[in-house]
Write a protein that holds these residues in place. Structure first.
Motif, PDB file in Angstrom:
ATOM      1  N   ASP A 114      12.017  31.455  29.248  1.00 59.51           N
ATOM      2  CA  ASP A 114      11.555  30.786  28.027  1.00 59.51           C
ATOM      3  C   ASP A 114      11.338  31.748  26.861  1.00 59.51           C
ATOM      4  O   ASP A 114      11.104  31.312  25.734  1.00 59.51           O
ATOM      5  CB  ASP A 114      10.226  30.060  28.291  1.00 59.51           C
ATOM      6  CG  ASP A 114      10.348  28.921  29.275  1.00 59.51           C
ATOM      7  OD1 ASP A 114      11.336  28.163  29.175  1.00 59.51           O
ATOM      8  OD2 ASP A 114       9.450  28.781  30.129  1.00 59.51           O
TER       9      ASP A 114
ATOM     10  N   ASP B  68       7.930  22.807  17.611  1.00 59.84           N
ATOM     11  CA  ASP B  68       9.041  22.813  16.653  1.00 59.84           C
ATOM     12  C   ASP B  68       8.998  21.566  15.774  1.00 59.84           C
ATOM     13  O   ASP B  68       8.378  20.560  16.112  1.00 59.84           O
ATOM     14  CB  ASP B  68      10.396  23.002  17.348  1.00 59.84           C
ATOM     15  CG  ASP B  68      10.856  21.811  18.171  1.00 59.84           C
ATOM     16  OD1 ASP B  68      10.374  20.676  17.967  1.00 59.84           O
ATOM     17  OD2 ASP B  68      11.709  22.008  19.045  1.00 59.84           O
TER      18      ASP B  68
ATOM     19  N   CYS C  21       8.299  20.686  27.001  1.00 56.97           N
ATOM     20  CA  CYS C  21       9.754  20.524  26.857  1.00 56.97           C
ATOM     21  C   CYS C  21      10.110  19.096  26.466  1.00 56.97           C
ATOM     22  O   CYS C  21       9.465  18.135  26.870  1.00 56.97           O
ATOM     23  CB  CYS C  21      10.447  20.868  28.174  1.00 56.97           C
ATOM     24  SG  CYS C  21      10.178  22.570  28.695  1.00 56.97           S
TER      25      CYS C  21
ATOM     26  N   GLN D  78      11.559  31.992  19.149  1.00 54.97           N
ATOM     27  CA  GLN D  78      12.198  31.257  18.050  1.00 54.97           C
ATOM     28  C   GLN D  78      11.230  30.222  17.471  1.00 54.97           C
ATOM     29  O   GLN D  78      11.100  30.107  16.249  1.00 54.97           O
ATOM     30  CB  GLN D  78      13.470  30.568  18.550  1.00 54.97           C
ATOM     31  CG  GLN D  78      14.168  29.764  17.471  1.00 54.97           C
ATOM     32  CD  GLN D  78      15.375  28.978  17.997  1.00 54.97           C
ATOM     33  OE1 GLN D  78      15.599  28.877  19.201  1.00 54.97           O
ATOM     34  NE2 GLN D  78      16.139  28.439  17.075  1.00 54.97           N
TER      35      GLN D  78
ATOM     36  N   GLN E 156      14.544  21.323  26.991  1.00 52.77           N
ATOM     37  CA  GLN E 156      14.393  22.585  26.271  1.00 52.77           C
ATOM     38  C   GLN E 156      12.962  22.710  25.754  1.00 52.77           C
ATOM     39  O   GLN E 156      12.342  21.717  25.361  1.00 52.77           O
ATOM     40  CB  GLN E 156      15.354  22.658  25.084  1.00 52.77           C
ATOM     41  CG  GLN E 156      15.256  23.964  24.322  1.00 52.77           C
ATOM     42  CD  GLN E 156      16.224  24.014  23.153  1.00 52.77           C
ATOM     43  OE1 GLN E 156      16.568  23.003  22.554  1.00 52.77           O
ATOM     44  NE2 GLN E 156      16.660  25.214  22.807  1.00 52.77           N
TER      45      GLN E 156
ATOM     46  N   ARG F 104      13.374  31.291  23.448  1.00 52.03           N
ATOM     47  CA  ARG F 104      13.104  30.010  22.783  1.00 52.03           C
ATOM     48  C   ARG F 104      11.677  29.971  22.240  1.00 52.03           C
ATOM     49  O   ARG F 104      11.444  29.513  21.118  1.00 52.03           O
ATOM     50  CB  ARG F 104      13.355  28.847  23.752  1.00 52.03           C
ATOM     51  CG  ARG F 104      13.040  27.490  23.181  1.00 52.03           C
ATOM     52  CD  ARG F 104      13.916  27.108  21.998  1.00 52.03           C
ATOM     53  NE  ARG F 104      13.541  25.790  21.513  1.00 52.03           N
ATOM     54  CZ  ARG F 104      13.509  25.442  20.245  1.00 52.03           C
ATOM     55  NH1 ARG F 104      13.918  26.277  19.308  1.00 52.03           N
ATOM     56  NH2 ARG F 104      13.121  24.247  19.896  1.00 52.03           N
TER      57      ARG F 104
END
Length: 194
Positions: free
Chosen positions: A91, A169, A143, A97, A147, A94
């Protein structure tokens, strides 16, 4: 150079491109003499108006206010409408990010003297430190579609679980993912029950 009352933060200094220091709550400002350019941060209790006034007069600017909430942990099973689990080494990219793209009101982004790209990198590296074993005792990942869409980085401070960093996100905001990660952590990451 006099650094009495200052603690150097080499990790942050490397990212800012200048020496970074944390000012002790009781440090006398008259005793501090560090060469420019430098970054110095200070934490002040909201009730300590005298210290706030002193720091402001010395050129410090308020860029962040922290609020602390306390919640008792639980051992009962909690149900979620999301895939919530502990972070795994896979992970790391990600999560970095998400951290690098989804903060805008934290103390680094709010500081007019720190470029947003630098602030983004600080947050990405901060989250990545968990995977390197340098910061945090636990990390929870939420998730969507298989993802990672959010993460919750946690610290154990005097047998209390403290949220160090949390981000979701943009596409997954307002879905309850952050609440689900916090609920999962409350039942899983409690040092009294593990």
């Amino acid at each position: 150079m006099t650094t009495t009352g200052l603690t150097e933060d080499a990790w942050l200094g490397e990212r800012l491109g200048k020496t970074a220091w944390h000012l002790a709550p009781d440090a006398a400002l008259s005793d501090i003499d560090v060469p420019a350019p430098a970054f110095i941060d200070a934490r002040v209790a909201v009730s300590d108006m005298g210290r706030s006034t002193e720091l402001h007069a010395a050129g410090f600017a308020l860029v962040d206010t922290s609020v602390t909430f306390l919640r008792a942990g639980t051992t009962e099973a909690l149900q979620f409408d999301a895939d919530i689990r502990m972070a795994e080494p896979a992970d790391a990219d990600r999560v970095a990010q998400i951290a690098g793209e989804n903060f805008s009101t934290d103390r680094f982004h709010a500081d007019p003297d720190i470029d947003d790209a630098v602030a983004d990198r600080i947050k990405a590296d901060w989250a990545r430190n968990f995977f390197a074993g340098r910061r945090g005792e636990w990390m929870v990942v939420g998730c969507r579609g298989g993802q990672a869409a959010g993460f919750l980085q946690l610290l154990d401070r005097n047998e209390e679980v403290v949220i160090d960093l949390i981000a979701v996100d943009g596409a997954s905001r307002n879905t309850g993912l952050a609440r689900a990660m916090i609920g999962f952590a409350a039942g899983t990451c409690n040092p009294f029950f593990t």
